[in-house]
Structure formats: C-alpha cells, structure tokens
Design an enzyme around this catalytic site. Structure first.
Site, PDB file in Angstrom:
ATOM      1  N   GLU A   3      -0.648   7.542  -0.988  1.00 35.73           N
ATOM      2  CA  GLU A   3      -1.559   8.060  -2.004  1.00 35.73           C
ATOM      3  C   GLU A   3      -1.006   9.312  -2.670  1.00 35.73           C
ATOM      4  O   GLU A   3      -1.482   9.723  -3.736  1.00 35.73           O
ATOM      5  CB  GLU A   3      -2.933   8.346  -1.394  1.00 35.73           C
ATOM      6  CG  GLU A   3      -2.968   9.388  -0.302  1.00 35.73           C
ATOM      7  CD  GLU A   3      -2.657   8.831   1.079  1.00 35.73           C
ATOM      8  OE1 GLU A   3      -2.997   9.502   2.067  1.00 35.73           O
ATOM      9  OE2 GLU A   3      -2.060   7.733   1.170  1.00 35.73           O
ATOM     10  N   CYS A  36      13.237  10.717   7.436  1.00 36.70           N
ATOM     11  CA  CYS A  36      13.358  10.418   8.860  1.00 36.70           C
ATOM     12  C   CYS A  36      14.803  10.445   9.334  1.00 36.70           C
ATOM     13  O   CYS A  36      15.056  10.487  10.540  1.00 36.70           O
ATOM     14  CB  CYS A  36      12.737   9.054   9.178  1.00 36.70           C
ATOM     15  SG  CYS A  36      13.612   7.650   8.452  1.00 36.70           S
ATOM     16  N   LYS A  45       0.872  -1.174   0.000  1.00 32.76           N
ATOM     17  CA  LYS A  45       0.000   0.000   0.000  1.00 32.76           C
ATOM     18  C   LYS A  45       0.907   1.221   0.000  1.00 32.76           C
ATOM     19  O   LYS A  45       1.407   1.639   1.028  1.00 32.76           O
ATOM     20  CB  LYS A  45      -0.903  -0.007   1.237  1.00 32.76           C
ATOM     21  CG  LYS A  45      -2.224   0.778   1.069  1.00 32.76           C
ATOM     22  CD  LYS A  45      -2.074   2.251   0.720  1.00 32.76           C
ATOM     23  CE  LYS A  45      -1.669   3.083   1.917  1.00 32.76           C
ATOM     24  NZ  LYS A  45      -1.653   4.558   1.570  1.00 32.76           N
TER      25      LYS A  45
END
Length: 360
Positions: free
Chosen positions: A50, A155, A47
């Site tokens: 988006e 990060c 996934k």
C-alpha cells in the site's frame, strides 16, 4: 520404462494464484512471480504494498498492451484485510509473499491452514565476513555498496560486517568511501517517518550500549528541493556486540554494524547463530577460506567477494531458516515448480493386427 510402456510428465497450472509484494522493489519482486505464474497457465492476483502501488499499474498497462487477455492479471489494493482475504479465499490455490519474517510466518500459516500452497520470504540479517587477506579496495567498496544500496532497505543488504583479526586498513577505507556518499545521488530516502524513527532508534540504542559511531547519518543534510523527505545518511557502528539488537534485528536502513572477532571459527559461529539465513558473504583472496565459508554458512545464498550474492536465472532466489517459510525458491526452475502441479501419464498400447490401422 518397460517393454511397451511409456511414462510422460507434464506441468499443469494450478488455476488462480496470488502474490503479495513489499514496498522496496515494487516492480522487480512482482516480476519474480508474474511471468512464471501466467506463462505456465495460471491467472494471477497481485496485492502490492500500500506504500508503493503505482508501479503495478504500469505493469498491468504493459501486459494489456502486449495482448494479455482480461482477467489473467489482476490487482487488488489494500492492507491487512486484503491479505487475509487472499489467504482465506477457497479459489486461490497458491500464495507467494515477500516481506518481513513476522508477517511471512503469519501468511504461510494462514494460507497452508486453508489448504493452499505457500512460499513466503521474510527478513534477513546478512553477514559479510572480512579477513586480513581480502583485497582492500574492492572489499571496502563492496562493504559500502552492499550495506548502503537502496538505503539499506532490501533483504539482500549485508548489514553486519564480521571483522576477523586486523582488518583496520579495510575499515579505514570503508569510512573514507562512505564520507563521499551523497544523499539523493548515491542513496535515496527512507520510505516513511515511522521507518526512519525505528531505524534511528536502533542507532541511539547501540550508541548507549557502547558502540563507536564511525559515521553518523542522523543529522545528514538533505539534497536541495527534497528537504521534507525522510533522510538518513550512511551510519557505521563499530565494536558492536553480537547479541545487541543492532547486530541481531533486521534494521532495514543504511546502518552497518561491525563485529570484531579474532578467528574465522568465531566469525562462523556469529553468522550461524543468527536466526535468519538469507545470504552471507566472505571477502578473501584465499580459496581455502572461501570454500570453508561457503560450505559452512547457514544461508541460502553465498557471496565470495560479492556483497549482494543474488543468483541469476536459471539459478533461483531464496534463503533458509527464518528468512523463508515453505519449500523451494521463487525464481528459476523452483519458481516453475511452485506455480504448477506435476501430472504423470503411464501408458501401454497392445499391438494390433487389424489391417486398417497399418499406415506404413
């Protein structure tokens, strides 16, 4: 393991597993997961963010071209509902996640509540400790590259410099180096308008609280032809208090906060009171100072004169504290362990005197 007894161990696939990945490294982070997960025998569901889904389509094309059977690698697009579906689906046995700490904690809690194995990487507030004996040129360049690479949207960005005692010559060179940073050449845009407004909000707030702005990127000139992008230039804040939001929150943009302190002990206190624990770095020419920081810093990845201390295989990537929920790391040997179950087989075979079993 004993007279006539053998013990062997194998690593077995879990079955169907999933990865949920962020916008900022739409190819690299999935590739932390996909090769290990499918090589050990799993089928993988990805996934992607988006905001940046296209890179994963290319990965799927290349895997199919390489001969990977249909159904071994799969992509599902969407936002929150899709993530919740992955966490809840009974046939998905493990979930890996990279994103913010807030969402990492939710994904970890929801996945494990449903009996899944989960490893969820969250945010960071990486500190670079700069001491007076540090090499001026490499330190100034290292501070800039670490804090401003990928426009600070990673990060591993070291967004806090803890300046110990008098390191003004290093800070001065840092500022001069930063003035030459060009948008569109050395640094790209912010991912969205919402993100840009959030980042500039931190700068505005720090300025009101008394921070000295050494370089202000809020009115940067966009590169020609890209005027409609969400641009923010290099921003360096000096005199930041360790408790201000600009010093404690993950800004995720091209903003470096400089905190001043007199001693190494205070510098370590500032670093270790930070809620995150992804990475920390020290710039020094002293082996003793480097050893002290590397042994004392509450972080999973430590850099000595390296501002972005990403380990390379076979060493694994992963932080501590609020930067990670779950056990282990996502790459290297830890990654193999995460995507597999251990099977141990202990056997003893009685000796036989039957003639037909003799073959030598």
């Amino acid at each position: 393991v004993g007279a006539g007894i053998t013990c062997t161990m194998t690593q077995e696939p879990l079955g169907v597993v999933a990865g949920i990945t962020p916008f900022n490294f739409p190819a690299m982070v999935p590739l932390w997961m996909i090769p290990l997960a499918i090589t050990v025998g799993n089928c993988f569901i990805l996934k992607p963010s988006e905001q940046t889904p296209l890179s994963t389509f290319k990965i799927a094309e290349y895997l199919k071209e390489a001969g990977l059977p249909d159904g071994v690698f799969n992509i599902v697009n969407g936002a929150r509902e899709v993530v919740e579906g992955i966490c809840d689906h009974p046939d998905i046995k493990a979930v890996a996640f990279v994103g913010s700490s807030q969402v990492a904690k939710i994904v970890y809690s929801r996945s494990t509540a449903n009996g899944k194995r989960a490893l969820c990487f969250g945010g960071a507030k990486n500190h670079m400790i700069v001491v007076p004996d540090a090499d001026q040129d490499s330190t100034a360049k290292g501070l800039l590259a670490s804090s401003m690479g990928s426009a600070g949207q990673r990060c591993m960005a070291a967004s806090v410099a803890v300046a110990v005692a008098d390191v003004d010559p290093i800070i001065d060179q840092l500022v001069e180096e930063a003035r030459n940073y060009k948008p569109g050449v050395d640094m790209g845009t912010i991912v969205s308008k919402v993100a840009l407004e959030r980042i500039t909000g931190y700068i505005d707030e720090a300025e009101k609280m008394g921070a000295k702005i050494l370089i202000d990127g809020r009115n940067v000139t966009p590169p020609e032809g890209y005027e409609h992008g969400y641009w923010l230039g290099v921003t360096i804040l000096d005199g930041v208090d360790p408790n201000w939001p600009s010093a404690t929150d993950e800004i995720f943009g091209p903003v470096l906060s400089i905190i001043r302190t007199d001693t190494l002990e205070n510098a370590m206190k500032i670093e270790n009171e930070n809620q995150y624990g992804n990475a920390a770095a020290v710039f020094t020419t002293s082996g003793q100072v480097a050893k002290t920081i590397s042994e004392s810093a509450s972080a999973g990845m430590i850099g000595i004169n390296i501002g972005v201390p990403v380990p390379r295989e076979p060493y694994s990537f992963g932080g501590w504290n609020e930067s990670k929920y779950g056990h282990g790391d996502i790459t290297g040997r830890s990654g193999v362990d995460f995507w597999t179950n251990l099977k141990k087989i202990t056997a003893r075979w009685p000796e036989s005197t039957e003639a037909w079993k003799k073959y030598f």
